[in-house]
Design an enzyme around this catalytic site. Sequence first.
Site, PDB file in Angstrom:
ATOM      1  N   ASP A  51      -3.857 -12.146  -8.400  1.00  0.00           N
ATOM      2  CA  ASP A  51      -3.678 -13.369  -7.601  1.00  0.00           C
ATOM      3  C   ASP A  51      -3.429 -14.505  -8.582  1.00  0.00           C
ATOM      4  OD1 ASP A  51      -4.546 -11.642  -5.623  1.00  0.00           O
ATOM      5  OD2 ASP A  51      -5.968 -13.059  -4.756  1.00  0.00           O
ATOM      6  N   ASP A  55      -5.812 -11.349   8.070  1.00  0.00           N
ATOM      7  CA  ASP A  55      -6.943 -11.913   7.319  1.00  0.00           C
ATOM      8  C   ASP A  55      -7.914 -12.492   8.337  1.00  0.00           C
ATOM      9  OD1 ASP A  55      -5.435 -11.301   5.030  1.00  0.00           O
ATOM     10  OD2 ASP A  55      -4.433 -13.237   5.074  1.00  0.00           O
TER      11      ASP A  55
HETATM   12  O1  LIG Z   1      -5.948 -13.151  -1.631  1.00  0.00           O
HETATM   13  C1  LIG Z   1      -6.632 -14.169  -1.510  1.00  0.00           C
HETATM   14  O2  LIG Z   1      -7.720 -14.314  -2.140  1.00  0.00           O
HETATM   15  C2  LIG Z   1      -6.178 -15.255  -0.593  1.00  0.00           C
HETATM   16  C3  LIG Z   1      -6.985 -16.347  -0.421  1.00  0.00           C
HETATM   17  C4  LIG Z   1      -6.589 -17.373   0.414  1.00  0.00           C
HETATM   18  C5  LIG Z   1      -5.375 -17.282   1.062  1.00  0.00           C
HETATM   19  C6  LIG Z   1      -4.553 -16.196   0.901  1.00  0.00           C
HETATM   20  C7  LIG Z   1      -4.940 -15.152   0.076  1.00  0.00           C
HETATM   21  N1  LIG Z   1      -4.177 -14.044  -0.138  1.00  0.00           N
HETATM   22  C8  LIG Z   1      -3.093 -13.520   0.539  1.00  0.00           C
HETATM   23  O3  LIG Z   1      -2.042 -14.461   0.783  1.00  0.00           O
HETATM   24  C9  LIG Z   1      -1.244 -13.919   1.810  1.00  0.00           C
HETATM   25  C10 LIG Z   1      -1.013 -14.893   2.917  1.00  0.00           C
HETATM   26  O4  LIG Z   1      -0.109 -15.867   2.512  1.00  0.00           O
HETATM   27  P1  LIG Z   1       0.716 -16.630   3.652  1.00  0.00           P
HETATM   28  O5  LIG Z   1      -0.288 -17.029   4.667  1.00  0.00           O
HETATM   29  O6  LIG Z   1       1.698 -15.643   4.151  1.00  0.00           O
HETATM   30  O7  LIG Z   1       1.300 -17.771   2.923  1.00  0.00           O
HETATM   31  C11 LIG Z   1      -1.995 -12.742   2.392  1.00  0.00           C
HETATM   32  O8  LIG Z   1      -1.516 -11.542   1.808  1.00  0.00           O
HETATM   33  C12 LIG Z   1      -3.401 -12.997   1.914  1.00  0.00           C
HETATM   34  O9  LIG Z   1      -4.136 -11.803   1.946  1.00  0.00           O
END
Ligand SMILES: O=C(O)c1ccccc1N[C@@H]1O[C@H](COP(=O)(O)O)[C@@H](O)[C@H]1O
Length: 243
Positions: free
Chosen positions: A13, A132
């Site tokens: 990440d 999520d």
């Molecule tokens: O992975 C994380 O820790 C995380 C924390 C906060 C937000 C998102 C996170 N991860 C991943 O990001 C994508 C979502 O991104 P979007 O909403 O499409 O812009 C998803 O895979 C989360 O698991």
Amino acid sequence: MRSNRLELLPAVDVRDGQAVRLVHGESGSETSYGDPMEAALAWQRAGAEWLHLVDLDAAFGTGDNREQIAEVARAMDLRVELSGGIRDDASLSAALATGCARVNLGTAALETPEWVAKVIAEHGDLIAVGLDVRGTTLRGRGWTRDGGDLYETLARLDSEGCARYVVTDIAKDGTLQGPNLELLRNVCAATEKPVVASGGVSSLDDLRALATLVPEGVEGAIVGKALYAKAFTLEEALEAVSV
Ligand SMILES: O=C(O)c1ccccc1N[C@@H]1O[C@H](COP(=O)(O)O)[C@@H](O)[C@H]1O
């Protein structure tokens, strides 16, 4: 046909150019683990078949690390699952242009369902949706906003042909408290599509427990903090889930 071996996806990440881990996905809870390219190459050298690569700034709306992430994705020989901030045609095209094996859509599945249905129809297996959740409520925009009911959204996405779901229990993510097996069982019971588990893995026993859910539909597990905290090595993890 589904494999009976649990796939492992070590996570990188990226926030502000660094590989980080968050607790409960909260902005400001970062622990930094250095250069994302070095982290990704280390997982590749250890035998990873997949890399879960996330642009956290793009997910939070605090900028992006797009160039750096594309460089990492292009340098990999393994399969890359790319996520964070993929919400429109331009960001999807840029993500797919890295040669990644699939992208993971989060916020878009909650806020622009028509667009997501369109790209599922266009790109099939290249698209996964990240579900999520806190409890059974979906969260988007860096997990800061509610985005509807898990099972209603899952039914809608299933009807649109979504190929795969990446299910994160936010309450578990980054905590080393063990995965939410009940949530995973419930999601697997609600869809025939494969599920990638995310959040909470702390030990080889957690991975063995997730491997018992493969027949129910859990295809893989994202492993983050436990690897960075050296709770076990990736080699040990791969051995633990080999059958
Ligand atoms: O992975 C994380 O820790 C995380 C924390 C906060 C937000 C998102 C996170 N991860 C991943 O990001 C994508 C979502 O991104 P979007 O909403 O499409 O812009 C998803 O895979 C989360 O698991």
